[in-house]
Design a protein around this motif. Structure first.
Motif, PDB file in Angstrom:
ATOM      1  N   LEU A   1    -123.044  27.266 -69.073  1.00 24.15           N
ATOM      2  CA  LEU A   1    -123.436  27.711 -67.739  1.00 24.15           C
ATOM      3  C   LEU A   1    -122.895  26.747 -66.689  1.00 24.15           C
ATOM      4  N   GLY A   2    -122.280  27.337 -65.645  1.00 29.32           N
ATOM      5  CA  GLY A   2    -121.784  26.526 -64.548  1.00 29.32           C
ATOM      6  C   GLY A   2    -120.503  25.778 -64.831  1.00 29.32           C
ATOM      7  N   LYS A   3    -119.809  26.134 -65.931  1.00 30.56           N
ATOM      8  CA  LYS A   3    -118.585  25.445 -66.291  1.00 30.56           C
ATOM      9  C   LYS A   3    -117.399  26.404 -66.344  1.00 30.56           C
ATOM     10  N   ALA A   4    -116.303  25.983 -65.735  1.00 31.57           N
ATOM     11  CA  ALA A   4    -115.057  26.737 -65.808  1.00 31.57           C
ATOM     12  C   ALA A   4    -114.316  26.380 -67.090  1.00 31.57           C
ATOM     13  N   VAL A   5    -113.337  27.215 -67.447  1.00 33.34           N
ATOM     14  CA  VAL A   5    -112.546  26.997 -68.657  1.00 33.34           C
ATOM     15  C   VAL A   5    -111.068  27.013 -68.272  1.00 33.34           C
ATOM     16  N   THR A   6    -110.388  25.900 -68.537  1.00 28.92           N
ATOM     17  CA  THR A   6    -108.955  25.847 -68.281  1.00 28.92           C
ATOM     18  C   THR A   6    -108.221  26.502 -69.442  1.00 28.92           C
ATOM     19  N   LEU A   7    -107.576  27.625 -69.168  1.00 30.28           N
ATOM     20  CA  LEU A   7    -106.852  28.369 -70.199  1.00 30.28           C
ATOM     21  C   LEU A   7    -105.385  27.983 -70.268  1.00 30.28           C
ATOM     22  N   LYS A   8    -104.865  27.475 -69.166  1.00 33.24           N
ATOM     23  CA  LYS A   8    -103.450  27.107 -69.124  1.00 33.24           C
ATOM     24  C   LYS A   8    -103.262  25.976 -68.125  1.00 33.24           C
ATOM     25  N   GLU A   9    -102.522  24.962 -68.514  1.00 33.06           N
ATOM     26  CA  GLU A   9    -102.219  23.862 -67.611  1.00 33.06           C
ATOM     27  C   GLU A   9    -101.005  24.210 -66.757  1.00 33.06           C
ATOM     28  N   GLY A  10    -100.944  23.623 -65.579  1.00 28.24           N
ATOM     29  CA  GLY A  10     -99.816  23.831 -64.689  1.00 28.24           C
ATOM     30  C   GLY A  10     -99.858  22.833 -63.559  1.00 28.24           C
ATOM     31  N   SER A  11     -98.742  22.688 -62.829  1.00 30.61           N
ATOM     32  CA  SER A  11     -98.648  21.642 -61.803  1.00 30.61           C
ATOM     33  C   SER A  11     -98.402  22.158 -60.389  1.00 30.61           C
ATOM     34  N   ASP A  12     -97.931  23.398 -60.249  1.00 34.06           N
ATOM     35  CA  ASP A  12     -97.556  23.895 -58.918  1.00 34.06           C
ATOM     36  C   ASP A  12     -98.690  24.595 -58.184  1.00 34.06           C
ATOM     37  N   VAL A  13     -99.482  25.348 -58.906  1.00 33.78           N
ATOM     38  CA  VAL A  13    -100.552  26.147 -58.306  1.00 33.78           C
ATOM     39  C   VAL A  13    -101.586  26.463 -59.374  1.00 33.78           C
ATOM     40  N   THR A  14    -102.831  26.678 -58.947  1.00 30.45           N
ATOM     41  CA  THR A  14    -103.895  27.069 -59.881  1.00 30.45           C
ATOM     42  C   THR A  14    -104.411  28.449 -59.535  1.00 30.45           C
ATOM     43  N   ILE A  15    -104.453  29.328 -60.536  1.00 30.14           N
ATOM     44  CA  ILE A  15    -105.138  30.619 -60.385  1.00 30.14           C
ATOM     45  C   ILE A  15    -106.544  30.449 -60.930  1.00 30.14           C
ATOM     46  N   ILE A  16    -107.532  30.718 -60.098  1.00 30.80           N
ATOM     47  CA  ILE A  16    -108.931  30.719 -60.526  1.00 30.80           C
ATOM     48  C   ILE A  16    -109.375  32.173 -60.590  1.00 30.80           C
ATOM     49  N   SER A  17    -109.744  32.621 -61.777  1.00 31.01           N
ATOM     50  CA  SER A  17    -110.041  34.044 -61.977  1.00 31.01           C
ATOM     51  C   SER A  17    -111.378  34.207 -62.669  1.00 31.01           C
ATOM     52  N   THR A  18    -111.855  35.437 -62.660  1.00 35.81           N
ATOM     53  CA  THR A  18    -113.105  35.736 -63.354  1.00 35.81           C
ATOM     54  C   THR A  18    -113.030  37.130 -63.957  1.00 35.81           C
ATOM     55  N   GLY A  19    -113.837  37.351 -65.008  1.00 35.36           N
ATOM     56  CA  GLY A  19    -113.939  38.672 -65.605  1.00 35.36           C
ATOM     57  C   GLY A  19    -112.604  39.231 -66.050  1.00 35.36           C
ATOM     58  N   THR A  20    -112.393  40.497 -65.761  1.00 38.75           N
ATOM     59  CA  THR A  20    -111.200  41.212 -66.200  1.00 38.75           C
ATOM     60  C   THR A  20    -109.911  40.660 -65.612  1.00 38.75           C
ATOM     61  N   GLN A  21    -110.002  40.009 -64.466  1.00 36.78           N
ATOM     62  CA  GLN A  21    -108.784  39.504 -63.841  1.00 36.78           C
ATOM     63  C   GLN A  21    -108.211  38.282 -64.547  1.00 36.78           C
ATOM     64  N   THR A  22    -108.962  37.705 -65.455  1.00 32.82           N
ATOM     65  CA  THR A  22    -108.441  36.529 -66.144  1.00 32.82           C
ATOM     66  C   THR A  22    -107.254  36.886 -67.040  1.00 32.82           C
ATOM     67  N   SER A  23    -107.327  37.992 -67.763  1.00 39.46           N
ATOM     68  CA  SER A  23    -106.190  38.380 -68.603  1.00 39.46           C
ATOM     69  C   SER A  23    -104.984  38.733 -67.745  1.00 39.46           C
ATOM     70  N   ARG A  24    -105.210  39.359 -66.596  1.00 30.59           N
ATOM     71  CA  ARG A  24    -104.099  39.672 -65.697  1.00 30.59           C
ATOM     72  C   ARG A  24    -103.511  38.403 -65.088  1.00 30.59           C
ATOM     73  N   SER A  25    -104.362  37.418 -64.857  1.00 27.31           N
ATOM     74  CA  SER A  25    -103.890  36.148 -64.316  1.00 27.31           C
ATOM     75  C   SER A  25    -103.030  35.404 -65.331  1.00 27.31           C
ATOM     76  N   LEU A  26    -103.418  35.448 -66.592  1.00 25.53           N
ATOM     77  CA  LEU A  26    -102.601  34.835 -67.642  1.00 25.53           C
ATOM     78  C   LEU A  26    -101.250  35.534 -67.749  1.00 25.53           C
ATOM     79  N   GLU A  27    -101.284  36.847 -67.635  1.00 22.62           N
ATOM     80  CA  GLU A  27    -100.028  37.611 -67.673  1.00 22.62           C
ATOM     81  C   GLU A  27     -99.121  37.211 -66.512  1.00 22.62           C
ATOM     82  N   ALA A  28     -99.712  37.075 -65.326  1.00 21.53           N
ATOM     83  CA  ALA A  28     -98.936  36.670 -64.157  1.00 21.53           C
ATOM     84  C   ALA A  28     -98.368  35.271 -64.335  1.00 21.53           C
ATOM     85  N   ALA A  29     -99.175  34.375 -64.885  1.00 20.19           N
ATOM     86  CA  ALA A  29     -98.737  32.996 -65.077  1.00 20.19           C
ATOM     87  C   ALA A  29     -97.560  32.912 -66.036  1.00 20.19           C
ATOM     88  N   GLU A  30     -97.594  33.726 -67.080  1.00 20.18           N
ATOM     89  CA  GLU A  30     -96.491  33.735 -68.046  1.00 20.18           C
ATOM     90  C   GLU A  30     -95.201  34.247 -67.398  1.00 20.18           C
TER      91      GLU A  30
END
Length: 317
Positions: free
Chosen positions: A185-214
């Motif tokens: 509770l109250g903790k985020a999960v870093t799914l992918k490291e990166g240096s230029d920008v961070t996408i912070i997502s929730t729910g269904t948008q997390t899989s789309r965010s990973l797709e965008a990051a790739e």
């Protein structure tokens, strides 16, 4: 934990179904309240296999939440299931006055959230539920990203003493987490490291965010992806850390751009660490019913739009 998006997909409803049946069998205090949508939410498994724990409340969501409140005062743990649109708007008065204010141990699961509600029509869509629930004192607001996290979040809610709102989606989504994943509770999960920008997502948008990051990685843009399953309480430390490490933030949610995750992150950044930021979500407009991919494109929340937001925010650095 996986950093590359899995091709395996599962529905949140299937995970919910198995988990709520198990909880109802293991804990004598757990009862399921259904707003006449059990076949859609898949809590009909309890009606079929553990019927003494299943209470059919009909299409009367306000009464269902009042009953849930009453059950909680006797020491039972009611789990109320309906669509997110009906919980957050039709029954909000009862939730606020009879559950949130007295801080009762009621679990609320809003299915069919966001845009993609299986052509049920715009009256059944919920683009405001995160905004509504996170304003309620004592309320915990959670939005899991995949079927594994659904089970973990429900197990947490079962152990937690207080009101919890869990936001779920209808369709199958990529499996992101392994079975040993532990929700906090109250903790985020870093799914992918990166240096230029961070996408912070929730729910269904997390899989789309990973797709965008790739996609962006192939263009030479280094993108971190931070999943925020707990919208309230919010992991402010993770947000500040992301701002410090990459200097630019994109938020992504299948929800209105007003009052949801993007607003919560912006509130933290403006007080703690102002950096360039772009929000991806449904703009100030009412949605409509339609095929999934068409809806994602029309309302500008597909992975392509997440990627475009990354490029936009980088120009502001």
């Amino acid at each position: 934990m996986k950093t590359i998006l899995s091709t395996k997909k599962e529905t949140m409803r299937d995970a919910l179904s198995k988990t709520i049946l198990r909880l109802s069998e293991e804990d004598e205090n757990v009862y399921v309240l259904d707003g006449d949508l059990a076949t859609s939410t898949k809590v009909d498994i309890v009606a079929n296999e553990n019927p003494e724990k299943f209470l059919q409340m009909g299409i009367a969501e306000q009464n269902m939440m009042s009953v849930a409140s009453g059950l909680a005062t006797t020491g039972l743990q009611p789990w109320a299931f309906t669509f997110a649109a009906f919980l957050s708007k039709r029954a909000i008065d009862q939730i606020q006055v009879q559950i949130a204010q007295p801080n009762l141990n009621v679990k609320m699961v809003g299915g069919y959230s966001g845009l993609l509600t299986g052509l049920t029509g715009k009256t059944h869509q919920s683009l405001e539920d995160i905004a509504i629930f996170r304003t309620l004192a004592n309320m915990v607001v959670l939005a899991p990203a995949d079927s594994t996290e659904v089970e973990k979040v429900m197990e947490f809610a079962h152990q937690y003493d207080g009101p919890v709102y869990i936001r779920l989606a209808r369709d199958a989504y990529p499996v992101i987490f392994s079975d040993d994943y532990q929700f906090e509770l109250g903790k985020a999960v870093t799914l992918k490291e990166g240096s230029d920008v961070t996408i912070i997502s929730t729910g269904t948008q997390t899989s789309r965010s990973l797709e965008a990051a790739e996609k962006l990685e192939s263009e030479g843009i280094s993108v971190a992806v931070v999943h925020m399953p707990s919208i309230k309480p919010l992991d402010k430390e993770a947000i500040v850390k992301a701002a410090e490490s990459t200097g630019a933030i994109v938020t992504a949610e299948e929800h209105s751009i007003i009052g949801g995750l993007g607003s919560a992150v912006a509130e933290t950044l403006v007080e703690e660490k102002p950096v360039p930021m772009v929000r991806v979500g449904v703009r100030d407009r009412n949605a409509e019913s339609g095929p999934n991919e068409a809806m994602l494109q029309k309302y500008e929340i597909s992975s392509d739009y997440v990627a475009a937001a990354v490029k936009k925010v980088l120009k502001k650095k």
